[in-house]
Design a protein around this motif. Structure first.
Motif, PDB file in Angstrom:
ATOM      1  N   UNK A   1      45.788  40.032  30.958  1.00 41.62           N
ATOM      2  CA  UNK A   1      46.432  39.795  32.250  1.00 41.62           C
ATOM      3  C   UNK A   1      46.497  38.296  32.547  1.00 41.62           C
ATOM      4  N   UNK A   2      45.402  37.575  32.323  1.00 39.78           N
ATOM      5  CA  UNK A   2      45.371  36.145  32.617  1.00 39.78           C
ATOM      6  C   UNK A   2      46.310  35.364  31.706  1.00 39.78           C
ATOM      7  N   UNK A   3      46.371  35.752  30.441  1.00 39.45           N
ATOM      8  CA  UNK A   3      47.248  35.048  29.498  1.00 39.45           C
ATOM      9  C   UNK A   3      48.719  35.226  29.838  1.00 39.45           C
TER      10      UNK A   3
ATOM     11  N   UNK B   1      47.977  30.428  42.347  1.00 37.87           N
ATOM     12  CA  UNK B   1      48.334  31.765  42.780  1.00 37.87           C
ATOM     13  C   UNK B   1      49.135  32.460  41.689  1.00 37.87           C
ATOM     14  N   UNK B   2      49.233  33.773  41.790  1.00 40.82           N
ATOM     15  CA  UNK B   2      50.005  34.535  40.818  1.00 40.82           C
ATOM     16  C   UNK B   2      49.426  35.904  40.540  1.00 40.82           C
ATOM     17  N   UNK B   3      48.139  36.072  40.813  1.00 40.46           N
ATOM     18  CA  UNK B   3      47.525  37.388  40.636  1.00 40.46           C
ATOM     19  C   UNK B   3      47.801  38.259  41.858  1.00 40.46           C
ATOM     20  N   UNK B   4      47.992  39.563  41.667  1.00 40.18           N
ATOM     21  CA  UNK B   4      48.188  40.463  42.808  1.00 40.18           C
ATOM     22  C   UNK B   4      46.983  40.440  43.746  1.00 40.18           C
ATOM     23  N   UNK B   5      47.227  40.684  45.012  1.00 41.74           N
ATOM     24  CA  UNK B   5      46.166  40.628  46.019  1.00 41.74           C
ATOM     25  C   UNK B   5      45.026  41.586  45.696  1.00 41.74           C
TER      26      UNK B   5
ATOM     27  N   UNK C   1      36.299  21.691  32.787  1.00 44.21           N
ATOM     28  CA  UNK C   1      37.185  22.510  31.972  1.00 44.21           C
ATOM     29  C   UNK C   1      36.975  23.996  32.132  1.00 44.21           C
ATOM     30  N   UNK C   2      36.026  24.393  32.966  1.00 42.08           N
ATOM     31  CA  UNK C   2      35.781  25.827  33.174  1.00 42.08           C
ATOM     32  C   UNK C   2      36.957  26.456  33.922  1.00 42.08           C
ATOM     33  N   UNK C   3      37.448  27.583  33.409  1.00 41.36           N
ATOM     34  CA  UNK C   3      38.524  28.345  34.044  1.00 41.36           C
ATOM     35  C   UNK C   3      37.870  29.476  34.826  1.00 41.36           C
ATOM     36  N   UNK C   4      38.233  29.622  36.082  1.00 43.86           N
ATOM     37  CA  UNK C   4      37.482  30.534  36.938  1.00 43.86           C
ATOM     38  C   UNK C   4      38.384  31.222  37.953  1.00 43.86           C
ATOM     39  N   UNK C   5      37.836  32.281  38.563  1.00 42.90           N
ATOM     40  CA  UNK C   5      38.538  33.057  39.586  1.00 42.90           C
ATOM     41  C   UNK C   5      37.674  33.146  40.835  1.00 42.90           C
ATOM     42  N   UNK C   6      38.333  33.155  41.995  1.00 43.78           N
ATOM     43  CA  UNK C   6      37.636  33.399  43.259  1.00 43.78           C
ATOM     44  C   UNK C   6      38.662  33.804  44.297  1.00 43.78           C
ATOM     45  N   UNK C   7      38.371  34.868  45.042  1.00 39.95           N
ATOM     46  CA  UNK C   7      39.350  35.351  45.997  1.00 39.95           C
ATOM     47  C   UNK C   7      40.642  35.679  45.269  1.00 39.95           C
ATOM     48  N   UNK C   8      41.800  35.264  45.811  1.00 38.78           N
ATOM     49  CA  UNK C   8      43.073  35.547  45.139  1.00 38.78           C
ATOM     50  C   UNK C   8      43.483  34.451  44.161  1.00 38.78           C
ATOM     51  N   UNK C   9      42.618  33.436  43.962  1.00 35.90           N
ATOM     52  CA  UNK C   9      43.001  32.251  43.204  1.00 35.90           C
ATOM     53  C   UNK C   9      42.355  32.193  41.818  1.00 35.90           C
ATOM     54  N   UNK C  10      43.044  31.488  40.920  1.00 35.49           N
ATOM     55  CA  UNK C  10      42.453  30.994  39.684  1.00 35.49           C
ATOM     56  C   UNK C  10      42.337  29.487  39.823  1.00 35.49           C
TER      57      UNK C  10
END
Length: 203
Positions: A109-111, A130-134, A151-160
């Motif tokens: 999904x992320x790719x 933004x870009x991931x569904x709510x 360089x860490x790739x991370x997610x939080x809330x609706x954001x990457x």
């Protein structure tokens, strides 16, 4: 959308949702390029757009009130950055559990998501993507890490997001990149600026 003065030479646009923020950001940048608006800085955030360095805020507010955004920058014309990403973050299992899928599905999904920089903040060069569904929003860690590697790739809330430098942080780590995203000697220093399309491609 509501417009209010902030200090002597700034205006703040209060928007109804992130899509309206992006529409107004693009419209205001377009108007400035066309010479129809004078502002030193146009800074989008989660729910607002700040115009700083406005010589006559009252006159500018009156003009802006009569404008209608044409919409965001067309996908075909917006800048695009591919960020080579190794998907080995320690929080991938937690994200998979939140999404109700397995880890390979999270990576897939992320790719294949085309993200867009909504705004920048937290640290120099840190872009909120933004870009991931709510429904795929994930909570931050209850206790932030004292140090997240650059360089860490991370997610939080609706954001990457991608940490441009090492810092404390409470986002869920899904991968890492060697890409340099902030360089004080570059112009602009931040590689990811509002409106930029971003792909977290496999390294």
């Amino acid at each position: 959308m509501r417009i209010r003065p902030v200090g002597a030479h700034a205006l703040l646009l209060d928007c109804d949702d992130p899509e309206q923020v992006q529409a107004w950001r693009a419209e205001l940048w377009r108007r400035r390029e066309a010479g129809e608006l004078t502002a030193v800085e146009i800074v989008p955030a989660a729910a607002t757009v700040l115009l700083d360095g406005v010589p006559d805020p009252a006159a500018a507010a009156a003009r802006i009130a009569g404008w209608t955004p044409l919409g965001g920058v067309a996908a075909s014309t917006a800048a695009k950055v591919e960020v080579p990403t190794v998907y080995d973050g320690e929080d991938l299992p937690a994200v998979a559990a939140q999404w109700g899928v397995d880890v390979p599905d999270v990576v897939r999904r992320l790719r294949h998501t085309e993200f867009r920089v909504a705004f920048c903040g937290f640290a120099p060069g840190f872009a909120y993507l933004t870009g991931l569904p709510a429904e795929l929003a994930v909570p931050r860690l209850a206790t932030p890490r004292t140090r997240v590697p650059a360089g860490s790739v991370a997610l939080a809330g609706p954001y990457a997001g991608i940490y441009p430098t090492a810092s404390p942080g409470g986002w869920l780590l899904v991968g890492r990149t060697d890409a340099v995203l902030f360089d004080v000697h570059a112009d602009p220093p931040a590689r990811l600026t509002p409106g930029t399309r971003v792909r977290l491609a496999a390294a």
